[in-house]
Scaffold this active site. Structure first.
Site: not given
Length: 260
Positions: A69-70, A96, A165, A169
């Site tokens: 789990d990053v 990613n 989101y 980004k």
């Protein structure tokens, strides 16, 4: 390990872009470490790599799965410890892993928990993985390596009701630039691939219709995720003296450039 063997870590490898990239890297001779939250989907990707690549190429490279789990620092530390212990070095991180978060919320209605989950995965997770890769690449001999961040065209232009989101980004672009600058003394290159409408589970709704800036609902074209994977491979295999800082790969006729 073969001294010339190239080692790659792919996060978010259990589905989507990660699953498309893994066999392309492996087919080009890279040993690939697949990282993701679900062991079952990672094993499915590993099986897909073996099927796509075939036994001949697999004799020179291997595939390893590591449940990660990053957004959890201890998980990320464990991931890069496995890479260091098994291979002794790292040549590529494809950063990613990401999530769009819950759809349909207006900005003023978005729960804090939803905002936090997207930020923790997309931005904090990307930082933690980049930090782990950077430490390994800086310490290894020969020094250096490459980090490729998955940005999205949302790093440039938002969709309606996508504040979490889009913010992450845009943050990814800042992370990419900082990594590029801070990596220079150590031969660590960093670039970003901004993807628009690759055909994955995350973009399945595109073909049913998604909200546009003018309030309309419209079906959007998608492209094969394999086209993204080939671009990642091209970025990955450049010599460290060269870098693709930003690449945009998108479905040709999607409503992004100009007015649609």
């Amino acid at each position: 390990m073969n001294a010339k063997q190239k080692i790659a870590v792919v996060t978010g490898a259990g589905s989507g872009i990660g699953r498309a990239v893994a066999p392309v890297l492996s087919g080009a001779g890279w040993s690939v470490v697949l990282a993701g939250r679900h062991t079952e989907t990672l094993e499915e990707t590993a099986a897909a790599v073996g099927t796509a690549v075939g036994s001949a190429a697999q004799s020179a490279a291997d595939v390893l799965t590591v449940r990660t789990d990053v957004s959890v620092p201890e998980d990320v530390d464990a991931l890069f410890a496995v890479v260091r212990e098994r291979y002794g070095r790292l040549d590529l991180l494809f950063n990613n892993a990401g999530t769009f978060g819950p759809a349909g919320y207006a900005l003023d209605e978005l729960p804090f928990s939803a905002w936090q989950k997207v930020v923790n995965t997309n931005l904090t997770g990307a930082f933690l993985c980049a930090q782990g890769a950077f430490r390994l690449m800086k310490a290894q001999d020969p020094q250096g390596g490459r980090i490729i961040n998955n940005g999205s065209i949302s790093a440039h232009t938002p969709r309606p009701n996508s504040v979490a989101y889009t913010a992450t980004k845009h943050g990814m672009t800042g992370l990419t630039k900082s990594l590029s600058l801070d990596g220079r003394p150590y031969r660590i290159a960093c670039g970003q691939i901004d993807i628009g409408n690759a055909a994955t589970d995350m973009t399945a709704q595109m073909q049913r219709g998604v909200p546009q800036a003018n309030g309309e609902l419209a079906v959007e074209p998608v492209m094969d995720a394999a086209d993204v994977a080939r671009t990642v491979l091209h970025m990955a295999e450049l010599p460290l003296e060269a870098n693709i800082q930003f690449a945009t790969v998108l479905a040709t006729t999607m409503p992004y450039v100009g007015r649609g």
